[in-house]
Every structure is written in structure tokens, then in C-alpha cells.
Scaffold this motif. Structure first.
Motif, mmCIF file in Angstrom:
data_model
loop_
_atom_site.group_PDB
_atom_site.id
_atom_site.type_symbol
_atom_site.label_atom_id
_atom_site.label_comp_id
_atom_site.label_asym_id
_atom_site.label_seq_id
_atom_site.Cartn_x
_atom_site.Cartn_y
_atom_site.Cartn_z
ATOM 1 N N UNK A 174 0.937 -0.952 -0.022
ATOM 2 C CA UNK A 174 -0.022 -0.038 0.104
ATOM 3 C C UNK A 174 0.918 1.255 0.130
ATOM 4 N N UNK A 175 0.389 2.419 -0.405
ATOM 5 C CA UNK A 175 1.048 3.700 -0.497
ATOM 6 C C UNK A 175 0.408 4.617 0.195
ATOM 7 N N UNK A 176 1.235 5.454 0.929
ATOM 8 C CA UNK A 176 0.854 6.902 1.318
ATOM 9 C C UNK A 176 1.389 7.897 0.595
ATOM 10 N N UNK A 177 0.404 8.924 -0.083
ATOM 11 C CA UNK A 177 0.906 9.995 -0.730
ATOM 12 C C UNK A 177 0.530 11.269 -0.123
ATOM 13 N N UNK A 178 1.851 11.989 0.361
ATOM 14 C CA UNK A 178 1.418 13.274 0.987
ATOM 15 C C UNK A 178 1.337 14.444 0.053
ATOM 16 N N UNK A 179 0.470 14.578 -0.768
ATOM 17 C CA UNK A 179 0.318 15.651 -1.793
ATOM 18 C C UNK A 179 0.753 16.711 -1.656
ATOM 19 N N UNK A 180 0.524 17.391 -0.504
ATOM 20 C CA UNK A 180 0.771 18.903 -0.179
ATOM 21 C C UNK A 180 2.172 19.007 0.452
ATOM 22 N N UNK A 181 2.853 17.883 0.810
ATOM 23 C CA UNK A 181 4.217 17.997 1.363
ATOM 24 C C UNK A 181 4.308 18.573 2.860
ATOM 25 N N UNK A 182 3.317 18.427 3.628
ATOM 26 C CA UNK A 182 3.607 18.980 4.869
ATOM 27 C C UNK A 182 3.932 17.652 5.651
ATOM 28 N N UNK A 183 3.886 17.941 7.051
ATOM 29 C CA UNK A 183 4.097 16.827 8.072
ATOM 30 C C UNK A 183 3.119 15.908 8.302
ATOM 31 N N UNK A 184 1.804 16.173 7.883
ATOM 32 C CA UNK A 184 0.930 15.360 8.343
ATOM 33 C C UNK A 184 0.292 14.519 7.174
ATOM 34 N N UNK A 185 0.109 13.353 7.438
ATOM 35 C CA UNK A 185 -0.464 12.360 6.776
ATOM 36 C C UNK A 185 -1.230 11.293 7.063
ATOM 37 N N UNK B 258 -4.386 17.178 1.861
ATOM 38 C CA UNK B 258 -4.477 16.869 0.512
ATOM 39 C C UNK B 258 -3.420 15.495 0.521
ATOM 40 N N UNK B 259 -3.946 14.538 1.118
ATOM 41 C CA UNK B 259 -3.268 13.216 1.252
ATOM 42 C C UNK B 259 -4.009 12.031 0.948
ATOM 43 N N UNK B 260 -3.104 11.028 0.575
ATOM 44 C CA UNK B 260 -3.863 9.797 0.271
ATOM 45 C C UNK B 260 -3.360 8.542 0.789
ATOM 46 N N UNK B 261 -4.000 7.450 0.999
ATOM 47 C CA UNK B 261 -3.611 6.328 1.058
ATOM 48 C C UNK B 261 -4.250 5.402 0.060
ATOM 49 N N UNK B 262 -3.573 4.469 -0.622
ATOM 50 C CA UNK B 262 -3.912 3.877 -1.651
ATOM 51 C C UNK B 262 -3.429 2.309 -1.804
ATOM 52 N N UNK B 263 -4.234 1.505 -2.038
ATOM 53 C CA UNK B 263 -4.008 0.131 -1.900
ATOM 54 C C UNK B 263 -3.162 -0.370 -2.957
#
Length: 191
Positions: A39-50, A80-85
Motif C-alpha cells: 500500500x502507498x501513502x501520498x502526501x500530496x501537499x508535502x506537509x508533515x501530516x498524513x 491533500x493526502x492519500x492512502x492507496x491500496x
């Protein structure tokens, strides 16, 4: 002799076709904060929170469980953060049912998120928005189900995107499940 088709609306386990489960995740096998392998976490806005896997029985929905997916408190930027299977084996044009549970931590701090099917494990390229949730305030878990027809992607991933405002508190997701709905059994008999 005329044939008549009868649709049985009973979905008994010993009659008809069983469900084909293509994804089932309750996060109980994860080692927080890591998501399942692949699985993947994408921190689209580049901040420290996800997103992360979080362990606390008070915020879990699985009976007897202690873990869930959580978007952390975001005091710096709007989310603006994702988790993707990992890739899920969907057959194009087949109908599937997605179910999952979600909640916010505090009703005074509404959360917003979207659920997508993606062609890649990044939020670029082809996608299909399944549903958008704006102003989530429930402090207890709510269950949602989405019936969808699989797109004709080369590969398919399920993505959850948090888009909460700055100072949103926490968004929790649990018990993610995708299956083909059980098909009714058609029986032919002569009249």
C-alpha cells in the motif's frame, strides 16, 4: 412447452454463487504507523501530516480489534493526502460492492474525504471518483456501501483522499471490503 424464469431473491450460502472477495482490510496485521505491504501513502501537499495506521481500541471498529487508518491532525495546511491500496483484481464492467466504516474525532472539527478507483498507485492519470464526503462530523463509526462497475483500467487501485481544512482533527477509516455482490440464482421450469 413454455419456459418460465424465476428469480430467487434468497441468497442462501448453499444455493447460487458465493461472493468473491477482492479486498478485505481491517489493519489488525499492520505494525503502526505502517500500512499493509504494497500500500502507498501520498502526501500530496508535502506537509508533515498524513495518513497512518493507528492503534487504539477506542478508535477501532473491528470487534476485538485495536487498529484503523487515520489522518492525523493538520494544523499547518489543508489536507491533500492519500492512502492507496496495492493492486486489486477487478474485472472491467463487473459490478462490485465497496463497504467501509468512517468517523471524525470531534463533531466541531469536520473532516472531508473522497474515495477513488485509480489506474496507478499515485493520484495521477485515469481515475474514477466513487463518492465524496464533505463535513463528516459523526463521532461514532458510520458504515457506507458503494456499488460500482469496474472501469477498463490496465490495473486498479482503491484510494482514499483526505481534503479537510486546516485544523481539522482526525479522520478514521476501518474495515475496508470489496466483493462482487452475490448473484441471484435463476431457475427454469416448464409450465
Amino acid at each position: 412447452m413454455k419456459k418460465v424464469w424465476v428469480l430467487l431473491l434468497l441468497f442462501l450460502p448453499w444455493i447460487g454463487e458465493a461472493q468473491r472477495v477482492v479486498l478485505e482490510e481491517d489493519f489488525e496485521e499492520c505494525t503502526p504507523p505502517a500500512f499493509p505491504q504494497g500500500w502507498r501513502v501520498v502526501n500530496q501537499n508535502g506537509d508533515i501530516d498524513s495518513f497512518e495506521v493507528f492503534e487504539n481500541a477506542n478508535y477501532n471498529h473491528t470487534p476485538g480489534g485495536t487498529k484503523c487508518a487515520r489522518y492525523k491532525y493538520n494544523p499547518h495546511l489543508s489536507a491533500d493526502d492519500w492512502f492507496i491500496t496495492s493492486e486489486i483484481p477487478l474485472i472491467p464492467s463487473y459490478t462490485y460492492k465497496l463497504t467501509f466504516w468512517y468517523r471524525a474525532r470531534f463533531a466541531l472539527c469536520p473532516e472531508s474525504f473522497e474515495v477513488y478507483l485509480l489506474e496507478h498507485q499515485v493520484p495521477l492519470g485515469a481515475f474514477m471518483l466513487l463518492r465524496s464526503y464533505d463535513g463528516v462530523t459523526n463521532e461514532e463509526y458510520s458504515k457506507d456501501s458503494i456499488i460500482f462497475i469496474a472501469p477498463d483500467f490496465d490495473s486498479c487501485y482503491l484510494g482514499f483522499r483526505c481534503m479537510s481544512d486546516t485544523n481539522g482533527r482526525y479522520l478514521y477509516l476501518s474495515l475496508i471490503h470489496i466483493s462482487e455482490p452475490t448473484r441471484p440464482l435463476y431457475i427454469s421450469y416448464a409450465v
